[in-house]
Write a protein that holds these residues in place. Structure first.
Motif, mmCIF file in Angstrom:
data_model
loop_
_atom_site.group_PDB
_atom_site.id
_atom_site.type_symbol
_atom_site.label_atom_id
_atom_site.label_comp_id
_atom_site.label_asym_id
_atom_site.label_seq_id
_atom_site.Cartn_x
_atom_site.Cartn_y
_atom_site.Cartn_z
ATOM 1 N N ARG A 63 0.870 -1.269 0.263
ATOM 2 C CA ARG A 63 0.046 -0.172 0.075
ATOM 3 C C ARG A 63 0.979 1.232 -0.076
ATOM 4 O O ARG A 63 0.565 2.452 -0.691
ATOM 5 N N SER A 64 1.956 1.261 0.899
ATOM 6 C CA SER A 64 2.767 2.623 0.923
ATOM 7 C C SER A 64 3.200 2.651 -0.407
ATOM 8 O O SER A 64 3.867 4.029 -0.786
ATOM 9 N N ALA A 65 3.811 1.686 -1.099
ATOM 10 C CA ALA A 65 4.651 1.604 -2.329
ATOM 11 C C ALA A 65 3.727 2.196 -3.464
ATOM 12 O O ALA A 65 4.121 3.110 -4.204
ATOM 13 N N THR A 78 4.134 5.760 -5.072
ATOM 14 C CA THR A 78 4.433 5.857 -6.943
ATOM 15 C C THR A 78 3.380 6.804 -7.420
ATOM 16 O O THR A 78 3.669 7.449 -8.214
ATOM 17 N N LEU A 79 1.766 6.665 -6.842
ATOM 18 C CA LEU A 79 1.093 7.860 -7.475
ATOM 19 C C LEU A 79 1.523 9.140 -6.961
ATOM 20 O O LEU A 79 1.335 9.979 -8.033
ATOM 21 N N HIS A 80 1.932 9.270 -5.963
ATOM 22 C CA HIS A 80 2.389 10.753 -5.569
ATOM 23 C C HIS A 80 3.608 11.159 -6.432
ATOM 24 O O HIS A 80 3.688 12.430 -6.833
ATOM 25 N N THR A 81 4.427 10.173 -6.767
ATOM 26 C CA THR A 81 5.633 10.430 -7.566
ATOM 27 C C THR A 81 5.321 10.681 -8.848
ATOM 28 O O THR A 81 5.595 11.777 -9.818
ATOM 29 N N TYR A 90 3.545 13.408 3.188
ATOM 30 C CA TYR A 90 3.383 13.220 1.901
ATOM 31 C C TYR A 90 4.658 12.609 1.317
ATOM 32 O O TYR A 90 5.707 13.320 0.928
ATOM 33 N N LEU A 91 4.799 11.365 0.872
ATOM 34 C CA LEU A 91 5.825 10.434 0.357
ATOM 35 C C LEU A 91 5.704 10.337 -0.996
ATOM 36 O O LEU A 91 4.727 9.761 -1.507
ATOM 37 N N THR A 92 6.842 10.564 -1.627
ATOM 38 C CA THR A 92 7.158 10.016 -2.913
ATOM 39 C C THR A 92 8.253 8.707 -2.603
ATOM 40 O O THR A 92 8.529 8.519 -1.797
#
Length: 582
Positions: A72-74, A78-81, A246-248
């Motif tokens: 889920r975190s990946a 990925t979507l944020h990136t 907010y993680l990339t």
């Protein structure tokens, strides 16, 4: 006839001749050395990364990698990136196009200083740019105080999160777009413009119906370059995204590795491959565009400015300087004022002006002093080694390696094209255990950072020497061969002196980029090997914004001095080597 028998003599063994040492001919030695260095710096790290992700413990187990990539975190990271990289690339494309066309096709005044300042805004580290914009829009911002726009105490900084990351990355990557478009403009023959003018077309019509359509491949390539730069950017998402979770992908890898250490290496290797895959999509798309662009066109007269602005000339220049004021001037004034005031919220005046924070980070704090020296020596040693290597590489690629040139160049470009976090994880995997034969590990030492810098910045170091080597005729080398000079003598006494100015420029360009580097060193540093980017990030996380601002201003001053020196050297180099000399 009498037969006389004589005693036979004992034969003595014939002594064995010593085998000659195994030596490659000079013609093969240089290409072999180039291929070996390319594989060591470009191929080995990524091979090790793939093995760690899909065969942890040297046993094929791809389910571990797929589990890490589909968690889920990946998926969220990925979507944020993708989101921030795509929209920041659109913004960079819009801003960079306006600047490129204004400086490339119009007669606006002050082109050289405008281009220099625009490129300088990109040469400063991404984390410095993020810190400057945070200072500009902070509740205690000196600029907002002067404008009477100070928000209420406790108001959250509007740049934290998705919107701020997109805005700052768009502004920071806009010069990449402009540089790409400037290269495209130089490939357009001026005869196209003259033919259109003879038909009565005005400058607006020529720009919209000739220049822009001809530049369509460069527009696509520029957008893809900005997208790839956004995928690998660590400094801006780290300062603007981590505080609000907010993680990339690069910041997710940093958080995993800093939280769980080497035990998380198989998982972080899989995430690094995911970052590389996302960036590779943009790189492959750019290569496809370049292939479809067609062959080279002989240009007798390159494009010259054809849009005479007339009375609008000062307004266009004012608009460009206003853009630089928003992009560079105001954020750095806010950063400088934060470093010159004794405490947050204290108005900047002659009575409150103090250089105590500069003195603290430059002369008192051991960790910041060490970080300045580390960054200087890492960048300087990498620049010197790569500039020397680039001479042999440029000669070998241009004259000796033949059909293998393009594959070798692709391998060399891997560490520079893909995000730095991918290279950092690969270096950890290679050097975490003791090296074979010598039984020593360089993990946690300065040498792992130096290796990463050599791998990452070799393509940058090759740019100027390759451009210079392509313009050198072969008669110098042929004359040396007739005089009996060997390959290494020719390199030392003929090629090296000719390429020395280009190699010096390469050294300064590498120093410029490496001095403020964060993406690689953020994962490779250890106690005693901190770099400026790492210390700045740590001070900001610790709430010491003033000290972080003092480091950012000091580091940017070093970058400005190096760029000015480069500009002086650029007069003796082939045209278009320095991106701001349009």
């Amino acid at each position: 006839m009498t037969l006389v028998l004589r005693p036979s003599r004992k034969r003595e063994p014939v002594p064995a001749l010593p085998l000659p040492p195994l030596r490659l001919p000079a013609e093969l030695g240089l290409p072999a050395l180039i291929i070996l260095i390319a594989l060591l710096l470009g191929g080995l790290p990524f091979l090790r990364l793939v093995l760690a992700a899909f065969a942890p413990g040297w046993q094929f187990a791809p389910e571990t990698a797929f589990a890490a990539m589909t968690g889920r975190s990946a998926i969220t990271a990925t979507l944020h990136t993708l989101d921030t990289s795509f929209f920041s690339a659109l913004g960079a494309l819009a801003i960079g196009t306006v600047v490129a066309l204004a400086l490339g096709v119009t007669d606006v005044r002050g082109k050289r200083p405008l281009a220099f300042a625009f490129v300088f805004s990109m040469m400063i580290a991404p984390q410095v740019a993020a810190l400057a914009f945070l200072s500009l829009l902070a509740p205690n911002s000196q600029v907002l105080m002067l404008l009477g726009l100070t928000p209420a105490p406790g108001t959250a900084n509007p740049l934290l999160g998705r919107g701020g990351i997109i805005l700052v990355m768009a502004l920071h990557h806009a010069p990449l777009v402009a540089i790409t478009l400037w290269t495209g403009l130089r490939s357009i023959p001026h005869s196209l413009v003259e033919a259109a003018q003879m038909e009565g077309a005005g400058p607006a019509t020529i720009t919209s119906r000739i220049i822009v359509p001809v530049l369509r491949p460069q527009f696509i390539a520029a957008g893809l370059i900005a997208f790839v730069a956004g995928v690998g950017n660590f400094g801006i998402p780290a300062l603007l995204g981590l505080p609000v979770n907010y993680l990339t992908l690069p910041t997710l890898i940093y958080r995993r590795l800093s939280s769980f250490g080497p035990e998380s290496l198989p998982e972080t290797a899989a995430l690094a491959l995911l970052v590389g895959a996302v960036a590779a999509l943009g790189i492959l798309a750019g290569m496809a565009v370049a292939r479809r662009q067609g062959g080279k066109v002989e240009i007798e007269r390159p494009l010259e400015p054809f849009w005479l602005l007339g009375p609008a000339r000062p307004f266009v220049a004012a608009g460009l300087w206003l853009l630089l004021l928003v992009k560079l001037g105001l954020p750095f004034f806010a950063l400088l004022s934060e470093a010159l005031t004794p405490a947050l919220g204290v108005p900047l005046s002659w009575q409150t002006l103090t250089f105590d924070k500069f003195a603290e980070v430059l002369f008192r704090q051991a960790v910041t002093i060490r970080a300045f020296w580390n960054s200087f020596w890492f960048a300087a040693v990498a620049a010197i080694l790569l500039s020397l290597t680039s001479i042999a590489f440029a000669y070998g690629l241009e004259r000796r390696i033949g059909r293998l040139r393009r594959p070798v160049e692709l391998i060399v470009e891997l560490p520079y094209a893909l995000p730095g976090v991918v290279l950092a994880i690969a270096c950890i995997l290679i050097f975490l255990r003791p090296l074979p034969l010598i039984g020593v590990s360089i993990y946690g030492t300065p040498f792992i950072i130096l290796f990463a810098y050599l791998a990452r910045f070799l393509p940058l170091a090759l740019k100027a020497p390759l451009a210079a080597m392509a313009q050198i005729e072969a008669h110098h080398e042929e004359a040396a061969k007739l005089d009996g000079a060997g390959l290494w003598q020719m390199l030392r006494f003929i090629v090296a002196p000719i390429l020395a100015p280009a190699a010096a420029v390469s050294a300064l360009m590498v120093f410029l980029v490496a001095f403020n580097e964060l993406t690689v060193s953020a994962l490779l540093w250890s106690s005693g090997t901190e770099t400026l980017g790492v210390v700045l990030f740590s001070l900001k996380e610790a709430g010491l914004a003033g000290e972080a601002a003092a480091i950012a201003i000091s580091a940017s001053a070093v970058i400005l001095a190096a760029m000015l020196l480069l500009d002086l050297l650029g007069r003796h180099l082939p045209r278009n080597v320095l991106p701001w000399r349009i």
